[in-house]
Scaffold this motif. Structure first.
Motif, PDB file in Angstrom:
ATOM      1  N   ASP A   1       0.869  -1.189   0.000  1.00 32.06           N
ATOM      2  CA  ASP A   1       0.000   0.000   0.000  1.00 32.06           C
ATOM      3  C   ASP A   1       0.902   1.235   0.000  1.00 32.06           C
ATOM      4  O   ASP A   1       1.065   1.904   1.017  1.00 32.06           O
ATOM      5  N   PHE A   2       1.464   1.544  -1.168  1.00 28.60           N
ATOM      6  CA  PHE A   2       2.529   2.533  -1.275  1.00 28.60           C
ATOM      7  C   PHE A   2       2.045   3.769  -2.020  1.00 28.60           C
ATOM      8  O   PHE A   2       1.431   3.670  -3.076  1.00 28.60           O
ATOM      9  N   GLY A   3       2.303   4.920  -1.443  1.00 28.37           N
ATOM     10  CA  GLY A   3       1.923   6.169  -2.102  1.00 28.37           C
ATOM     11  C   GLY A   3       2.121   7.331  -1.154  1.00 28.37           C
ATOM     12  O   GLY A   3       2.485   7.167   0.019  1.00 28.37           O
ATOM     13  N   PHE A   4       1.850   8.523  -1.635  1.00 24.79           N
ATOM     14  CA  PHE A   4       2.089   9.718  -0.820  1.00 24.79           C
ATOM     15  C   PHE A   4       1.049   9.862   0.290  1.00 24.79           C
ATOM     16  O   PHE A   4       1.270  10.592   1.258  1.00 24.79           O
ATOM     17  N   HIS A   5      -0.082   9.156   0.160  1.00 25.72           N
ATOM     18  CA  HIS A   5      -1.068   9.129   1.247  1.00 25.72           C
ATOM     19  C   HIS A   5      -0.492   8.405   2.464  1.00 25.72           C
ATOM     20  O   HIS A   5      -0.965   8.603   3.582  1.00 25.72           O
ATOM     21  N   ASN A   6       0.503   7.553   2.238  1.00 28.32           N
ATOM     22  CA  ASN A   6       1.172   6.839   3.323  1.00 28.32           C
ATOM     23  C   ASN A   6       2.609   7.337   3.481  1.00 28.32           C
ATOM     24  O   ASN A   6       3.556   6.550   3.566  1.00 28.32           O
ATOM     25  N   SER A   7       2.757   8.649   3.502  1.00 29.05           N
ATOM     26  CA  SER A   7       4.076   9.242   3.713  1.00 29.05           C
ATOM     27  C   SER A   7       3.917  10.543   4.493  1.00 29.05           C
ATOM     28  O   SER A   7       2.834  11.133   4.518  1.00 29.05           O
ATOM     29  N   LEU A   8       4.992  10.964   5.123  1.00 28.47           N
ATOM     30  CA  LEU A   8       5.037  12.232   5.846  1.00 28.47           C
ATOM     31  C   LEU A   8       6.236  13.027   5.339  1.00 28.47           C
ATOM     32  O   LEU A   8       7.343  12.481   5.221  1.00 28.47           O
ATOM     33  N   GLN A   9       5.991  14.292   5.029  1.00 28.49           N
ATOM     34  CA  GLN A   9       7.075  15.148   4.550  1.00 28.49           C
ATOM     35  C   GLN A   9       7.648  15.937   5.721  1.00 28.49           C
ATOM     36  O   GLN A   9       6.946  16.692   6.380  1.00 28.49           O
ATOM     37  N   ARG A  10       8.939  15.730   5.961  1.00 28.08           N
ATOM     38  CA  ARG A  10       9.611  16.449   7.034  1.00 28.08           C
ATOM     39  C   ARG A  10       9.871  17.893   6.622  1.00 28.08           C
ATOM     40  O   ARG A  10       9.713  18.260   5.450  1.00 28.08           O
ATOM     41  N   ILE A  11      10.320  18.704   7.574  1.00 31.62           N
ATOM     42  CA  ILE A  11      10.517  20.128   7.323  1.00 31.62           C
ATOM     43  C   ILE A  11      11.597  20.368   6.262  1.00 31.62           C
ATOM     44  O   ILE A  11      11.575  21.367   5.544  1.00 31.62           O
ATOM     45  N   ASP A  12      12.533  19.410   6.117  1.00 27.39           N
ATOM     46  CA  ASP A  12      13.590  19.572   5.106  1.00 27.39           C
ATOM     47  C   ASP A  12      13.163  19.057   3.730  1.00 27.39           C
ATOM     48  O   ASP A  12      13.954  19.051   2.784  1.00 27.39           O
ATOM     49  N   GLY A  13      11.906  18.626   3.611  1.00 28.28           N
ATOM     50  CA  GLY A  13      11.386  18.165   2.323  1.00 28.28           C
ATOM     51  C   GLY A  13      11.520  16.676   2.085  1.00 28.28           C
ATOM     52  O   GLY A  13      10.953  16.139   1.125  1.00 28.28           O
ATOM     53  N   SER A  14      12.271  15.987   2.946  1.00 33.91           N
ATOM     54  CA  SER A  14      12.438  14.538   2.768  1.00 33.91           C
ATOM     55  C   SER A  14      11.177  13.802   3.211  1.00 33.91           C
ATOM     56  O   SER A  14      10.446  14.257   4.092  1.00 33.91           O
ATOM     57  N   LEU A  15      10.931  12.659   2.585  1.00 26.68           N
ATOM     58  CA  LEU A  15       9.745  11.864   2.880  1.00 26.68           C
ATOM     59  C   LEU A  15      10.088  10.694   3.792  1.00 26.68           C
ATOM     60  O   LEU A  15      11.151  10.079   3.676  1.00 26.68           O
ATOM     61  N   CYS A  16       9.169  10.391   4.701  1.00 26.77           N
ATOM     62  CA  CYS A  16       9.230   9.191   5.520  1.00 26.77           C
ATOM     63  C   CYS A  16       8.021   8.339   5.129  1.00 26.77           C
ATOM     64  O   CYS A  16       6.883   8.809   5.194  1.00 26.77           O
ATOM     65  N   PHE A  17       8.260   7.108   4.686  1.00 28.60           N
ATOM     66  CA  PHE A  17       7.176   6.247   4.217  1.00 28.60           C
ATOM     67  C   PHE A  17       6.667   5.397   5.381  1.00 28.60           C
ATOM     68  O   PHE A  17       7.442   4.714   6.060  1.00 28.60           O
ATOM     69  N   ILE A  18       5.355   5.472   5.617  1.00 28.40           N
ATOM     70  CA  ILE A  18       4.741   4.823   6.775  1.00 28.40           C
ATOM     71  C   ILE A  18       3.740   3.758   6.324  1.00 28.40           C
ATOM     72  O   ILE A  18       3.480   3.594   5.133  1.00 28.40           O
ATOM     73  N   ASP A  19       3.180   3.058   7.294  1.00 20.76           N
ATOM     74  CA  ASP A  19       2.172   2.020   7.049  1.00 20.76           C
ATOM     75  C   ASP A  19       2.712   0.907   6.160  1.00 20.76           C
ATOM     76  O   ASP A  19       2.315   0.755   4.999  1.00 20.76           O
ATOM     77  N   LEU A  20       3.595   0.099   6.727  1.00 22.57           N
ATOM     78  CA  LEU A  20       4.166  -1.044   6.014  1.00 22.57           C
ATOM     79  C   LEU A  20       3.499  -2.348   6.462  1.00 22.57           C
ATOM     80  O   LEU A  20       4.125  -3.395   6.532  1.00 22.57           O
ATOM     81  N   GLU A  21       2.212  -2.285   6.748  1.00 23.41           N
ATOM     82  CA  GLU A  21       1.473  -3.428   7.285  1.00 23.41           C
ATOM     83  C   GLU A  21       1.399  -4.601   6.319  1.00 23.41           C
ATOM     84  O   GLU A  21       1.250  -5.745   6.730  1.00 23.41           O
ATOM     85  N   TYR A  22       1.450  -4.308   5.017  1.00 27.72           N
ATOM     86  CA  TYR A  22       1.250  -5.356   4.005  1.00 27.72           C
ATOM     87  C   TYR A  22       2.558  -5.775   3.338  1.00 27.72           C
ATOM     88  O   TYR A  22       2.561  -6.419   2.303  1.00 27.72           O
ATOM     89  N   PHE A  23       3.680  -5.375   3.914  1.00 26.07           N
ATOM     90  CA  PHE A  23       5.007  -5.571   3.339  1.00 26.07           C
ATOM     91  C   PHE A  23       5.281  -7.046   3.046  1.00 26.07           C
ATOM     92  O   PHE A  23       4.924  -7.922   3.824  1.00 26.07           O
ATOM     93  N   GLY A  24       5.955  -7.306   1.905  1.00 29.03           N
ATOM     94  CA  GLY A  24       6.342  -8.675   1.573  1.00 29.03           C
ATOM     95  C   GLY A  24       6.687  -8.812   0.108  1.00 29.03           C
ATOM     96  O   GLY A  24       6.764  -7.835  -0.639  1.00 29.03           O
ATOM     97  N   ARG A  25       6.869 -10.044  -0.328  1.00 28.07           N
ATOM     98  CA  ARG A  25       7.265 -10.315  -1.712  1.00 28.07           C
ATOM     99  C   ARG A  25       6.090 -10.170  -2.669  1.00 28.07           C
ATOM    100  O   ARG A  25       4.988 -10.614  -2.371  1.00 28.07           O
TER     101      ARG A  25
END
Length: 537
Positions: free
Chosen positions: A403-427
C-alpha cells in the motif's frame, strides 16, 4: 460488574494445535490444513470418529496445552476489565483427565499452568484472582456454578450451555462464528465487538494503561488522532517530553493478516535508512505497536521531487530484495501470476454478490460484471502466454510495501519523505506496486508525474524483459480490483475495520456506502473511456 467467561474455545484458541496433534497421532496426513471445526466434521464421517475426536481432545487440552494461544482481542478485554475494577470469573467444563489420553495429563492443571504463563494472575497484566477459576465435571455442574456466582454476564462459545436447564437469567453472549439456537441474547464472532458492547469504546486513559505495559519509558499521555484506513493511531507523550506513535491494528479474527508483525519486521530491516519509522516496542497479544514519532505532514501538492524520492525508495527495496527476500512471506494479497489476479478479482465480486443491498447488486449486474467479462478476455489475450498461469520466479519478485503512495508518507521540514504504514510488506510482482501507485484513489497525480513514475519503474526493473507487457495486460485488472476495494464498506469485515480506525463512523455507514459506490462507478467509466489501455505509456 461481574463477568463470567468460558475457557476452552472462548478465551483459548486451539485450531493450530488440533491440526498439529492430529498429524502426530497419524489421524490426518501431514499435508492437511483446516480449522478445529473442519477437523471434527471430517472425523465424524469415520466409523471410529467420535473416539478419535475424544482422544485428540485429551491430547490437545493436556500435553498440547502449552502450544495454545489466546484468541485475538482477549488480552485487551481482560486488561480493560481489570482497569475498571470488574470482577472476572472463569467457569470451565473440564474433566480431570482426557478420554483415551495415554499421557494421563491432568487437564485442569494444564489449564492453570497455561493461565499462569499468559499472566492471567499477575496484577500488572490481567489481575484475575486464582480462586475465581472453577472447573466442572459436567455441563450441569458448570451451570450450577455459574448460577452461584451472581454474575451479570456470561460469555461462552456453546449455545448448549445457555440452553441447559437452570441457567440463570443473566445476559448471555455467544462467541461463535455460527449463530445457533435462540438461547443467547447477543452474538459476536470477535472479541473487539464483545469489548465494545460490554465496556464501550476504549478511552485514551485505558489505551495508556495498555501501552504502558510494554513501553520502555513512563507515559504521560496518550491521545487518539484522526483515524487512518484500518488502524487507530495515537500520539504518546512520555514524562521526558519525547513522542511516539502508537498503532492499534484491526482484530485478527476480522482480518487474519499479521499486520503488526509485518510492519515491525519491515521497519526493523529498513530503520538505518531513516526512510521509515523506527520500531520501538510492541505486544502481539494486545495488537499494539510503538514507533518513533515522525514530525511531518502528508504532502499536499505533489512535485517531481516527490516522485524522485518514491523511485529512490523502490530502488533501495529492489536491492534489499536480492539479499533478504527469503526472510519475508508474500505481501498481503500478492499477485504473482495473471491467474492469481483474475482469481482475486473474481473472489471480491463473489463476496459482494452475497450482500443484501439492492443498489449494490444493481451496480454489480449492470456495470461490474459486463466490464469484468470484457477485461478478462482482453487481459488474457495480452498477457505473456508462458507466465499467465505460472507464479513469477522469485528472482523477479521484489520486497514491496504494497500500500505505497504519498497518502502513506510524511514530509519532514527539510522536504524529505518518511514512508509509513508497512502493514502489508512482503514479496510481490513489481507490476502490482507500479499499478497500485497509479490507481490508488488517494493519489492525486498530474499526468506528467504518472509518466515519470512509470518510466522510472520500468528503468529500475529493466532486467525483467516481460514486465512492461505484464503491466499493460494487468492495467485494467488492477483498475477493476480498486473499484471493488472501494466497495469494502458494504462488506461486514470491511466496515468493522473502518469503525476500528474511526469509531465515529458507526452512525454514518449509509452515506459512506453511497460515496464509495460513486467512486467505483467513476473508476469503471474511466476504464471504459480509456478502452482498457494505460494512458501513460
Amino acid at each position: 460488574m461481574r463477568i463470567g467467561l468460558d475457557f476452552d474455545n472462548t478465551l483459548v484458541r486451539y485450531d493450530h494445535v488440533f491440526a498439529l496433534e492430529s498429524k502426530k497421532l497419524g489421524i490426518m496426513p501431514a499435508s492437511w490444513m483446516g480449522s478445529k471445526q473442519e477437523l471434527r466434521d471430517e472425523l465424524q464421517l469415520r466409523p471410529d470418529g467420535e473416539q478419535l475426536w475424544q482422544a485428540l481432545q485429551g491430547r490437545v487440552y493436556g500435553s498440547g496445552m502449552e502450544q495454545a494461544v489466546m484468541f485475538p482481542g482477549v488480552a485487551p478485554f481482560l486488561m480493560r476489565c481489570r482497569q475498571r475494577g470488574n470482577d472476572l470469573f472463569i467457569v470451565s467444563h473440564k474433566t480431570e483427565f482426557g478420554h483415551f489420553d495415554s499421557t494421563r495429563t491432568p487437564l485442569r492443571g494444564a489449564a492453570l499452568a497455561w493461565m499462569e504463563s499468559k499472566g492471567f494472575f499477575e496484577k500488572s497484566r490481567f489481575g484475575l484472582a486464582k480462586e475465581n477459576v472453577f472447573f466442572a465435571g459436567t455441563r450441569s455442574e458448570k451451570v450450577e456454578q455459574i448460577a452461584c456466582l451472581n454474575l451479570d454476564i456470561f460469555i461462552d462459545d456453546l449455545e448448549e450451555v445457555f440452553a441447559e436447564e437452570g441457567f440463570p437469567p443473566i445476559k448471555k453472549i455467544l462467541f461463535n462464528v455460527k449463530v445457533e439456537g435462540q438461547h443467547h441474547d447477543l452474538h459476536y464472532n470477535n472479541w473487539s465487538e464483545i469489548g465494545q458492547q460490554i465496556l464501550g469504546p476504549m478511552p485514551d486513559s485505558e489505551c495508556k494503561v495498555l501501552a504502558q505495559t510494554f513501553c520502555p519509558v513512563e507515559i504521560q499521555s496518550v491521545t487518539q488522532l484522526s483515524g487512518r484506513g484500518n488502524s487507530r493511531i495515537y500520539r504518546v507523550l512520555t514524562g521526558s517530553g519525547n513522542a511516539y506513535a502508537l498503532k492499534s491494528y484491526p482484530d485478527l479474527l476480522i482480518d487474519p493478516r499479521l499486520r503488526l508483525r509485518n510492519e515491525v519486521k519491515a521497519c526493523g530491516l529498513l530503520e538505518h535508512l531513516r526512510l521509515t519509522p523506527r520500531s520501538v516496542a510492541h505486544d502481539e497479544e494486545l495488537n499494539l505497536a510503538l514507533f518513533e514519532w515522525v514530525d511531518g505532514e502528508v504532502p499536499g501538492t505533489i512535485e517531481t521531487t516527490h516522485i524522485d524520492q518514491a523511485l529512490a525508495f523502490v530502488k533501495i527495496l529492489k536491492k534489499f530484495s536480492e539479499g533478504f527476500q527469503n526472510e519475508f512471506p508474500e505481501a498481503s494479497e500478492a499477485c504473482l501470476s495473471g491467474a492469481e489476479l483474475f482469481f482475486q478479482v473474481q473472489e471480491r465480486i463473489r463476496k459482494l454478490e452475497s450482500i443484501n443491498n439492492l443498489e449494490l447488486q444493481n451496480f454489480l449486474q449492470t456495470s461490474i460484471k459486463p466490464l469484468w467479462d470484457e477485461i478478462q478476455e482482453w487481459s488474457e489475450s495480452k498477457w505473456p502466454a508462458v507466465s499467465f498461469g505460472k507464479e513469477l520466479t522469485q528472482s523477479k519478485q521484489m520486497l514491496s510495501p504494497s500500500d505505497f503512495g504519498f497518502h502513506n508518507s510524511l514530509q519532514r521540514i527539510d522536504g524529505s519523505l518518511c514512508f509509513i504504514d508497512l502493514e502489508y510488506f512482503g514479496r510481490d510482482d513489481p507490476v502490482k506496486l507500479i499499478a497500485d501507485f497509479l490507481w490508488h484513489p488517494a493519489m492525486d497525480l498530474k499526468p506528467a508525474h504518472e509518466t515519470q513514475w512509470l518510466r522510472g519503474m520500468f528503468g529500475i526493473f529493466d532486467q525483467d524483459l516481460e514486465l512492461p507487457q505484464r503491466f499493460l495486460a494487468a492495467w485494467p485488472l488492477y483498475g477493476m480490483r480498486w473499484a471493488l476495494i472501494m466497495l469494502n464498506e458494504f462488506r461486514q469485515d470491511g466496515w468493522q475495520k473502518r469503525v476500528h480506525a474511526k469509531q465515529e463512523l458507526q452512525q454514518g455507514r449509509k452515506q459512506r456506502e453511497q460515496r464509495q459506490l460513486r467512486k467505483a462507478e467513476e473508476t469503471c467509466r474511466r476504464i471504459r473511456r480509456e478502452k482498457l489501455e494505460c494512458p501513460y505509456v
